[in-house]
Write a protein that holds these residues in place. Structure first.
Motif, PDB file in Angstrom:
ATOM      1  N   ASP A  67      15.907 -25.878  -7.627  1.00 43.10           N
ATOM      2  CA  ASP A  67      14.871 -24.848  -7.558  1.00 43.10           C
ATOM      3  C   ASP A  67      14.410 -24.621  -6.123  1.00 43.10           C
ATOM      4  O   ASP A  67      14.260 -23.474  -5.683  1.00 43.10           O
ATOM      5  CB  ASP A  67      13.678 -25.244  -8.429  1.00 43.10           C
ATOM      6  N   ILE A  68      14.195 -25.715  -5.381  1.00 41.03           N
ATOM      7  CA  ILE A  68      13.806 -25.594  -3.971  1.00 41.03           C
ATOM      8  C   ILE A  68      14.906 -24.884  -3.190  1.00 41.03           C
ATOM      9  O   ILE A  68      14.637 -24.028  -2.334  1.00 41.03           O
ATOM     10  CB  ILE A  68      13.503 -26.982  -3.378  1.00 41.03           C
ATOM     11  N   LEU A  69      16.147 -25.218  -3.484  1.00 36.28           N
ATOM     12  CA  LEU A  69      17.274 -24.586  -2.790  1.00 36.28           C
ATOM     13  C   LEU A  69      17.337 -23.094  -3.107  1.00 36.28           C
ATOM     14  O   LEU A  69      17.565 -22.278  -2.212  1.00 36.28           O
ATOM     15  CB  LEU A  69      18.581 -25.274  -3.200  1.00 36.28           C
ATOM     16  N   TRP A  70      17.130 -22.719  -4.372  1.00 39.80           N
ATOM     17  CA  TRP A  70      17.152 -21.299  -4.735  1.00 39.80           C
ATOM     18  C   TRP A  70      16.088 -20.530  -3.961  1.00 39.80           C
ATOM     19  O   TRP A  70      16.362 -19.464  -3.407  1.00 39.80           O
ATOM     20  CB  TRP A  70      16.929 -21.121  -6.238  1.00 39.80           C
ATOM     21  N   ARG A  71      14.883 -21.072  -3.914  1.00 42.06           N
ATOM     22  CA  ARG A  71      13.801 -20.379  -3.211  1.00 42.06           C
ATOM     23  C   ARG A  71      14.079 -20.282  -1.712  1.00 42.06           C
ATOM     24  O   ARG A  71      13.818 -19.245  -1.089  1.00 42.06           O
ATOM     25  CB  ARG A  71      12.475 -21.098  -3.476  1.00 42.06           C
ATOM     26  N   ALA A  72      14.617 -21.342  -1.153  1.00 41.30           N
ATOM     27  CA  ALA A  72      14.955 -21.303   0.267  1.00 41.30           C
ATOM     28  C   ALA A  72      16.045 -20.268   0.535  1.00 41.30           C
ATOM     29  O   ALA A  72      16.015 -19.566   1.560  1.00 41.30           O
ATOM     30  CB  ALA A  72      15.406 -22.682   0.738  1.00 41.30           C
ATOM     31  N   ALA A  73      17.008 -20.146  -0.381  1.00 43.26           N
ATOM     32  CA  ALA A  73      18.078 -19.157  -0.220  1.00 43.26           C
ATOM     33  C   ALA A  73      17.517 -17.742  -0.267  1.00 43.26           C
ATOM     34  O   ALA A  73      17.914 -16.870   0.522  1.00 43.26           O
ATOM     35  CB  ALA A  73      19.141 -19.358  -1.300  1.00 43.26           C
ATOM     36  N   ALA A  74      16.594 -17.491  -1.194  1.00 45.24           N
ATOM     37  CA  ALA A  74      15.978 -16.163  -1.288  1.00 45.24           C
ATOM     38  C   ALA A  74      15.212 -15.842  -0.014  1.00 45.24           C
ATOM     39  O   ALA A  74      15.332 -14.737   0.549  1.00 45.24           O
ATOM     40  CB  ALA A  74      15.056 -16.095  -2.501  1.00 45.24           C
ATOM     41  N   GLU A  75      14.424 -16.775   0.470  1.00 44.19           N
ATOM     42  CA  GLU A  75      13.656 -16.550   1.700  1.00 44.19           C
ATOM     43  C   GLU A  75      14.592 -16.327   2.880  1.00 44.19           C
ATOM     44  O   GLU A  75      14.317 -15.492   3.754  1.00 44.19           O
ATOM     45  CB  GLU A  75      12.736 -17.735   1.953  1.00 44.19           C
TER      46      GLU A  75
END
Length: 230
Positions: A67-75
């Motif tokens: 989940d943290i990785l997904w959000r970082a990818a979006a940002e």
């Protein structure tokens, strides 16, 4: 001697920081591709590591959970788009609203052509109402709309754009800017035209530009050399 040691240490630290930054960027790009292909549930950190030839723990060192990785990818993706906007149409520029919008949507188009995985990455989350979609809407998309909507309204008041709900206009433009990234494989199959061909990219955006904004002054090349070649 101590001063010399400090001077030697600084370049070493800068090099380490640069390598760490490059590693994180590679991880985020690979994550976007993996999430685009498999969706959040189907993607795994191990598969992302395999894409890069990295050990699984190296990714969890930087990003503790999927989940943290997904959000970082979006940002990461939207930060690149914002950086393009700040370069081609900075907020404090003297460009009139319509010219700024043209530059901003052209920048979005160039990004989706260069990285079609980004459009698929976002589409995966739009298929269901989930916490990630709510988070990206509030954290990333709302600020972007806050930048674009006033320009759309200003251009409408000048009679340069249709007098419609500016949010609807924006999502029409999002659809237009992602057509090649979304329908590229189908277009290749039906017509043999490649969405990665710079001539196709230029012809498509010229059509959008002339249809929505009027004739493109100077015939500026919007492909920016970013269309990837096979």
């Amino acid at each position: 001697m101590a001063k010399q040691a400090v001077r030697r240490e600084r370049p070493r630290k800068r090099a380490e920081q640069q390598r760490s930054l490059e590693t994180r960027t590679s991880i985020l790009d690979a994550a976007i591709a993996e999430f685009a292909a498999r969706g959040f549930e189907g993607a795994s950190i191990r598969a992302i590591a395999d894409r890069l030839g990295l050990q699984h723990p190296l990714i969890t060192y930087h990003y503790r959970s999927k989940d943290i990785l997904w959000r970082a990818a979006a940002e990461h993706a939207f930060a690149q788009i914002r950086a393009g906007w700040d370069s081609s149409a900075p907020e404090n520029s003297d460009l009139p609203p319509l010219a700024r919008l043209r530059e901003e949507y052209a920048t979005l188009f160039r990004y989706t052509v260069a990285f079609p995985e980004f459009h698929r990455f976002m589409r995966q989350e739009s298929l269901s109402n989930n916490p990630r979609l709510k988070w990206v809407a509030e954290t990333v998309l709302a600020p972007l709309l806050g930048r674009l909507i006033p320009q759309i309204v200003a251009a409408q008041k000048q009679g340069l754009l249709p007098a419609v709900d500016p949010v609807l206009f924006h999502y029409m433009m999002v659809s237009l800017t992602t057509t090649l990234s979304g329908f590229g494989p189908e277009m290749q199959a039906t017509s043999g035209r490649s969405a990665e061909d710079a001539k196709v990219v230029e012809a498509y955006w010229r059509l959008v530009d002339e249809t929505v904004f009027g004739t493109n002054p100077g015939g500026r090349n919007v492909s920016g050399g970013e269309a990837r070649k096979r």
